[in-house]
Motif scaffolding. Structure first.
Motif, PDB file in Angstrom:
ATOM      1  N   TYR A 160      -6.226   7.859  -8.957  1.00  0.00           N
ATOM      2  CA  TYR A 160      -5.183   7.084  -9.628  1.00  0.00           C
ATOM      3  C   TYR A 160      -5.759   5.851 -10.319  1.00  0.00           C
ATOM      4  O   TYR A 160      -5.378   5.511 -11.443  1.00  0.00           O
ATOM      5  CB  TYR A 160      -4.132   6.689  -8.591  1.00  0.00           C
ATOM      6  N   THR A 161      -6.688   5.182  -9.661  1.00  0.00           N
ATOM      7  CA  THR A 161      -7.246   3.953 -10.228  1.00  0.00           C
ATOM      8  C   THR A 161      -8.411   4.217 -11.176  1.00  0.00           C
ATOM      9  O   THR A 161      -8.651   3.436 -12.098  1.00  0.00           O
ATOM     10  CB  THR A 161      -7.716   3.015  -9.104  1.00  0.00           C
ATOM     11  N   GLU A 182       2.126   1.702  -3.463  1.00  0.00           N
ATOM     12  CA  GLU A 182       1.044   2.170  -4.331  1.00  0.00           C
ATOM     13  C   GLU A 182       0.802   3.663  -4.133  1.00  0.00           C
ATOM     14  O   GLU A 182       0.549   4.398  -5.096  1.00  0.00           O
ATOM     15  CB  GLU A 182      -0.240   1.396  -4.045  1.00  0.00           C
ATOM     16  N   LEU A 183       0.907   4.121  -2.894  1.00  0.00           N
ATOM     17  CA  LEU A 183       0.717   5.542  -2.617  1.00  0.00           C
ATOM     18  C   LEU A 183       1.811   6.369  -3.299  1.00  0.00           C
ATOM     19  O   LEU A 183       1.539   7.427  -3.887  1.00  0.00           O
ATOM     20  CB  LEU A 183       0.728   5.777  -1.105  1.00  0.00           C
ATOM     21  N   ARG A 230      -5.742  10.005   1.349  1.00  0.00           N
ATOM     22  CA  ARG A 230      -5.151   8.838   0.686  1.00  0.00           C
ATOM     23  C   ARG A 230      -6.179   8.157  -0.207  1.00  0.00           C
ATOM     24  O   ARG A 230      -5.878   7.749  -1.338  1.00  0.00           O
ATOM     25  CB  ARG A 230      -4.601   7.848   1.720  1.00  0.00           C
ATOM     26  N   ALA A 231      -7.401   8.039   0.306  1.00  0.00           N
ATOM     27  CA  ALA A 231      -8.457   7.395  -0.478  1.00  0.00           C
ATOM     28  C   ALA A 231      -8.758   8.198  -1.738  1.00  0.00           C
ATOM     29  O   ALA A 231      -8.975   7.636  -2.821  1.00  0.00           O
ATOM     30  CB  ALA A 231      -9.715   7.242   0.371  1.00  0.00           C
ATOM     31  N   GLN A 261       0.826  -1.210   0.000  1.00  0.00           N
ATOM     32  CA  GLN A 261       0.000   0.000   0.000  1.00  0.00           C
ATOM     33  C   GLN A 261       0.861   1.261   0.000  1.00  0.00           C
ATOM     34  O   GLN A 261       0.514   2.260  -0.634  1.00  0.00           O
ATOM     35  CB  GLN A 261      -0.927  -0.012   1.221  1.00  0.00           C
ATOM     36  N   ARG A 262       1.982   1.220   0.701  1.00  0.00           N
ATOM     37  CA  ARG A 262       2.873   2.378   0.735  1.00  0.00           C
ATOM     38  C   ARG A 262       3.495   2.610  -0.649  1.00  0.00           C
ATOM     39  O   ARG A 262       3.616   3.746  -1.105  1.00  0.00           O
ATOM     40  CB  ARG A 262       3.957   2.174   1.801  1.00  0.00           C
ATOM     41  N   ARG A 317      -0.799   5.544 -17.569  1.00  0.00           N
ATOM     42  CA  ARG A 317      -1.203   4.614 -16.514  1.00  0.00           C
ATOM     43  C   ARG A 317      -1.148   3.170 -17.007  1.00  0.00           C
ATOM     44  O   ARG A 317      -0.712   2.275 -16.280  1.00  0.00           O
ATOM     45  CB  ARG A 317      -2.612   4.959 -16.031  1.00  0.00           C
ATOM     46  N   ILE A 331      -5.803   7.700  -4.260  1.00  0.00           N
ATOM     47  CA  ILE A 331      -5.827   6.362  -4.856  1.00  0.00           C
ATOM     48  C   ILE A 331      -7.031   6.210  -5.782  1.00  0.00           C
ATOM     49  O   ILE A 331      -6.939   5.587  -6.851  1.00  0.00           O
ATOM     50  CB  ILE A 331      -5.844   5.282  -3.761  1.00  0.00           C
ATOM     51  N   THR A 342       3.435   5.469  -5.952  1.00  0.00           N
ATOM     52  CA  THR A 342       3.159   5.386  -7.392  1.00  0.00           C
ATOM     53  C   THR A 342       2.067   6.366  -7.788  1.00  0.00           C
ATOM     54  O   THR A 342       2.143   7.015  -8.844  1.00  0.00           O
ATOM     55  CB  THR A 342       2.745   3.955  -7.767  1.00  0.00           C
ATOM     56  N   ALA A 343       1.034   6.493  -6.946  1.00  0.00           N
ATOM     57  CA  ALA A 343      -0.046   7.442  -7.229  1.00  0.00           C
ATOM     58  C   ALA A 343       0.469   8.879  -7.183  1.00  0.00           C
ATOM     59  O   ALA A 343       0.064   9.720  -7.993  1.00  0.00           O
ATOM     60  CB  ALA A 343      -1.182   7.250  -6.228  1.00  0.00           C
TER      61      ALA A 343
END
Length: 590
Positions: free
Chosen positions: A226-227, A172-173, A219-220, A169-170, A353, A223, A175-176
């Protein structure tokens, strides 16, 4: 000289992003948010509609709901995106999206916004309705509070919740944050100074207090943005056992079509042009370098864009008319594995992406594609693995005139060229031209050491003496030049031109620009192209620019014409070797 002859099969439809009529497929949107539920999205879209024109809402394939502005032409969408970002009216991570990204319209009710066509009068439409002045941070806070409670998490609480994140998760954060354009360091899950600065920048960009620690809601939100950009692309892990590659691909816009070694091809499924080529073959560093050269001759790899080759990998970015391609290839033991992604231009947010997901998910499994995969009985010279090889607009002959690799050629070969190459390998620059005489001088962009360069005749030649013309008669279809023998008919042109010599020789168009040699191997001049139209001369009548005229043009360019000592006649085989050694293929590319 080294020459690659590419012989492989099957016609391949090259990427074409054709201009379409003004329709839904042409229109684009500015996506400003995506929400996981209908109620949350409806609240957002209504809030935005109170301050901005052109607000609409569409469902996304992943079950989320998008809030968008539009529809616009691509040019207008970029202006809207820039203007609203500058005014703080939309999130900084908003982006331009294609109509194909969206499914059912859910807002406004009863109006088919896509059917209305592009929004007109841009200067009027992008002026928001007059509302009481609100600071950018306050505006964002109001919008953020619509679908949930106000974010009251303190920095200390945010750090505690952050400490519960897994390593994945860290990463991914980070990366975002990288995708949002605020982070450019390692994706390692370690939240050091670089990550904290990136978090603070992201917070400032979105009108939030820059603490350097993202709250749970922030954070939400990051993300989700990002997604959400991948919604509708159906990214899935594809395991291609034949190629020995596992990789995530956007399966909603492409599907497997065939193997054509060294490629496994995944082609577009609809109007949106997206393609992927998985690359798989055995090889070593030499084979890797050879593949690097070959790929750049293909139409799917435009010439414009950065590229680099190292000992064990290479990357190529090509930006052409209507599409962008990006290639990543690496040497893994004795296997060469990688991919090329081809994507429609103007959809950079999704392309980057998708590329990110492909790189992160790429795995090499044992085995490579069978070298005979897809090879038919009949092969074509202008194809490599079924893909069109890029061709020059014209190819003619030239010859080296000094040890540094300077080349003399016909001016007709290098008119209006975006790029000039020597022997399809070395780029050259036009450094001198005399259109009246029809001669051009080229300087290679890198240091060359030609095996032979021209030594011009020091004595006037005899009429009716033997001559030979060296040239690429078939414009590069053969891997080496050929020689055509003939006679020197006169030392002037038909109208008495003293800088021309008249020849009797059966030369072809590709020979133009090549050297004319006498029986001793000295260069008498340069073969000129056959004149088109006007007076029709016998087929064997050709003209050459004399050595004296060539020397005059070279002197103006700061070059020295070298004269050779007169020797006795040479054996035709020796003259052939001499002519082949100094002659070079000159190609003009768009």
């Amino acid at each position: 000289m080294t020459r690659l002859v590419l012989v492989l099969s099957v016609c391949f439809s090259c990427l074409s992003v054709a201009a379409q009529a003004q329709s839904g497929r042409d229109l684009v949107w500015v996506q400003i948010e995506a929400r996981p539920t209908y109620d949350a999205a409806l609240a957002r879209v209504e809030r935005y509609a109170a301050t901005l024109p052109d607000v609409a809402g569409f469902s996304l394939a992943g079950g989320w709901y998008a809030v968008v502005l539009g529809p616009y032409t691509p040019e207008d969408a970029e202006q809207v995106l820039t203007r609203y970002r500058q005014q703080g009216l939309i999130p900084n991570d908003s982006y331009v999206a294609l109509s194909s990204s969206y499914a059912q319209q859910y807002w406004p009710a009863g109006v088919d916004v896509l059917g209305l066509g592009a929004i007109g009068s841009l200067s009027e439409r992008i002026t928001p309705q007059i509302v009481p002045p609100v600071l950018a941070g306050e505006q964002t806070a109001q919008l953020d509070s619509v679908d949930g409670p106000v974010d009251t998490e303190t920095p200390a609480q945010a750090r505690r919740s952050e400490s519960q994140l897994t390593a994945a998760q860290r990463r991914e954060l980070q990366t975002a944050l990288q995708w949002a354009g605020v982070y450019n360091a390692a994706i390692d899950g370690a939240f050091g100074r670089g990550t904290r600065n990136a978090m603070a920048t992201w917070q400032r960009n979105n009108g939030l207090e820059a603490t350097g620690v993202l709250t749970t809601q922030q954070r939400a939100r990051l993300i989700a943005a990002y997604t959400a950009i991948l919604d509708g692309l159906d990214m899935r892990m594809v395991r291609d056992a034949e190629a020995g590659i596992s990789i995530q691909l956007p399966t909603a816009v492409m599907r497997f079509t065939r193997y054509e070694a060294p490629f496994a091809e995944y082609d577009s499924t609809g109007d949106f042009k997206a393609r992927a080529f998985l690359i798989s073959q055995r090889g070593d560093r030499d084979a890797l370098a050879g593949l690097y050269d070959i790929l750049q001759t293909l139409t799917i790899v435009p010439l414009e864009g950065p590229r680099s080759l190292s000992r064990n990998s290479f990357q190529i970015v090509g930006r052409g008319a209507g599409f962008v391609s990006e290639t990543d290839v690496r040497l893994i033991g004795d296997e060469i594995k990688g991919f090329t992604l081809v994507w429609t231009v103007g959809d950079e947010a999704r392309r980057s992406r998708v590329l990110q997901e492909m790189r992160a998910s790429f795995q090499s499994t044992p085995g490579v594609l069978d070298p005979s995969a897809g090879v038919p009985a009949s092969q074509q010279l202008d194809l490599f693995a079924g893909i069109d090889v890029r061709k020059p607009t014209i190819s003619r002959s030239g010859f080296y005139v000094d040890a540094a690799g300077s080349v003399v050629t016909t001016a007709a070969a290098v008119e209006s060229c975006a790029r000039i190459t020597l022997d399809d390998q070395f780029e050259a620059t036009l450094t001198g031209v005399d259109l009246n005489r029809g001669i051009a001088l080229l300087t290679p962009n890198q240091s060359l050491a030609p095996p032979v360069f021209a030594q011009f005749s020091a004595q006037p030649p005899r009429l009716q003496s033997d001559i030979a013309v060296a040239g690429y008669s078939f414009e590069g279809q053969l891997s080496a030049p050929s020689l055509t023998f003939g006679k020197l008919s006169d030392m002037k042109g038909l109208s008495g031109e003293t800088d021309l010599g008249r020849l009797s020789v059966q030369a072809l168009p590709g020979d133009a620009g090549g050297p004319v040699l006498d029986s001793s191997g000295s260069v008498l001049g340069m073969l000129l192209p056959k004149e088109e139209g006007g007076r029709q001369l016998p087929e064997d009548v050709r003209f050459a620019l004399t050595g004296q005229a060539i020397g005059s043009v070279m002197t103006q360019a700061g070059l020295t014409l070298r004269k050779g000592a007169q020797t006795a006649g040479m054996d035709p085989k020796d003259i052939t070797d001499l002519g082949v050694g100094m002659t070079v293929l000159v190609s003009c590319w768009e």
